[in-house]
Design an enzyme around this catalytic site. Structure first.
Site, PDB file in Angstrom:
ATOM      1  CG  ASP A 185      -2.019  -1.029   1.432  1.00 58.25           C
ATOM      2  OD1 ASP A 185      -1.945  -1.908   0.182  1.00 58.25           O
ATOM      3  OD2 ASP A 185      -2.785  -0.851   1.994  1.00 58.25           O
ATOM      4  CG  HIS A 286       1.580  -9.105   0.405  1.00 59.88           C
ATOM      5  ND1 HIS A 286       1.015 -10.112   1.157  1.00 59.88           N
ATOM      6  CD2 HIS A 286       1.226  -8.059   1.497  1.00 59.88           C
ATOM      7  CE1 HIS A 286       0.237  -9.842   2.254  1.00 59.88           C
ATOM      8  NE2 HIS A 286       0.652  -8.690   2.561  1.00 59.88           N
ATOM      9  CB  SER A 397      10.265   2.618   4.493  1.00 52.76           C
ATOM     10  OG  SER A 397      11.373   2.922   4.043  1.00 52.76           O
TER      11      SER A 397
END
Length: 438
Positions: A185, A286, A397
């Protein structure tokens, strides 16, 4: 004549004010007693009789320090976001402008500061206080608490809350086999196709950094000599894809080298994408495709911030910072994902390698250490499916992806097309780009 009423007029407001202050003191005293009682009860429950007095002051102190840190972060984030939005509304793109503050950062013990922050976020909070702290964080950084897999009072400390898992089904993965999905995200900063000698990615207008330096000198980045590009291209046309992958991997393992930035160019169909994760985003990484990871490379660098201001003022920001690079192969060739650490975010976790630790004290102070490498099942690799979790940050980050994708043979235009724009908000499982069936 009797003037008693006039003498009592100034007395009544004073009495009311005294009663008000008395009630305020009672309320504050009851809050402190409640806080100490809760922390002493927790200490007794843990079996600590002699240290309960110290614990009763340690936990509130850590909580107050954490709340102050959150307030500072929130104020700074609001200021930076306002400046960026104002510039975008005027059509102004951020340019590289190094300043004095960026130089001062090099003098600060950012790695030690990050370890202290990690300690504070690992201190267990009273159960009754947890929902208030987490809701304050969510309001400050726009987190969606309804997606959390557990009730708020189940997260013992801020660290557990930062790396919280989501409810099943919150991040559906695009099932299209001709689709590469977002691994995180975040916000799209940069993307495009890598062309020309040197293989550079633009950090911000006016400054770029080398992909080979980001991934490491021993990276298996697919490059060809500038004079042999035509010959290699013709040979690639006549070579089956599986054989080409195996041959390239075998050569890379046997003789890794630093590629010359002038005499070599990227092969056709080499792309990149840079995604920034804000502190309130979901912090897990992911798998964007079905692929095999062959090597993990860990660079123990600095821990500068990676926000908008930092990208404009610190040269080679992503190369300077501590990072973990995962490299391997997917059905279309090369794939690498670089997870960039940052201040207060030095901890990068790898579920595929539970014993891995980042942001450890350096062995050398004056000279940079070489990257630590680990091969996953040499010659076999670690197989991951699209959507599998591969890493996690303890706060927000940046992630940089470098990958090969299908191209039209004999044409300079690419078959792979990005389905995103700069500044887009994207979530895990949503399409970054697609390609046509050959």
């Amino acid at each position: 004549m009797n003037f008693r009423v006039s003498h009592r007029v100034p007395v009544l407001p004073y009495c009311a004010r005294a009663n008000y202050l008395h009630n305020q003191r009672r309320s504050f005293s009851s809050f402190i007693k409640k806080l100490q009682t809760a922390t002493q009860a927790r200490a007794s429950f843990n079996g600590g009789s002699g240290s309960s007095r110290g614990d009763s002051f340690l936990v509130p102190g850590a909580t107050v320090a954490t709340l102050l840190m959150l307030g500072v972060l929130h104020a700074r984030r609001m200021y930076d976001d306002k400046k960026v939005e104002e510039a975008r509304e005027r059509g102004i793109e951020s340019e590289f402008q190094p300043d004095f503050k960026a130089s001062v950062l090099r003098l600060l013990p950012l790695r030690s500061i990050s370890r202290c922050w990690g300690y504070l976020t690992s201190v267990e909070m009273p159960v009754w206080l947890r929902p208030y702290v987490y809701r304050a964080w969510a309001r400050a950084f726009h987190s969606k608490l309804e997606e959390a897999a557990l009730p708020l009072n189940k997260y013992a400390n801020l660290r557990e809350f930062f790396v919280r898992a989501l409810k099943e089904g919150c991040r559906p993965i695009d099932p299209d086999p001709q689709c590469l999905v977002s691994p995180v995200d975040g916000t799209i900063l940069r993307f495009g196709e890598l062309k020309g000698p040197g293989v550079m990615i633009e950090q911000v207008k006016g400054f770029s950094y080398s992909v080979a330096s980001l991934l490491g000198a021993s990276s298996f980045l697919p490059m060809v000599a500038e004079g042999d590009m035509d010959e290699d291209g013709d040979e690639a046309e006549n070579t089956p894809m599986d054989k080409r992958k195996k041959s390239w991997w075998r050569i890379s393992l046997s003789s890794p080298k630093v590629r010359d930035s002038v005499s070599s160019r990227p092969v056709k169909g080499l792309f990149y994408c840079v995604i920034y994760l804000k502190p309130g985003d979901y912090h897990h990484i992911h798998s964007p495709v079905d692929w095999k990871i062959f090597i993990r490379r860990h660079f123990s660098g600095n821990l500068y911030p990676v926000n908008e201001r930092a990208t404009r003022t610190i040269r080679n920001l992503y190369i300077e910072n501590e990072r973990v690079v995962l490299e391997g192969l997917w059905q279309e060739g090369f794939m690498a994902i670089a997870a960039i650490g940052a201040i207060n975010i030095g901890s990068i976790e790898l579920p595929i390698e539970p014993e891995f630790r980042s942001n450890l004290p350096r062995k050398k102070l004056l000279h940079p250490e070489t990257a630590e490498e680990r091969l996953y099942e040499p010659g076999i690799g670690m197989t991951l499916r699209k959507g599998d979790e591969i890493a996690a940050f303890n706060m927000g980050s940046t992630v940089v992806m470098v990958f090969q994708a299908p191209v039209i043979i004999g044409d300079s235009s690419s078959e792979f097309k990005f389905s995103i724009k700069r500044g887009d908000k994207i979530r895990v499982g949503e399409a970054l780009g697609r390609w046509r069936e050959q």
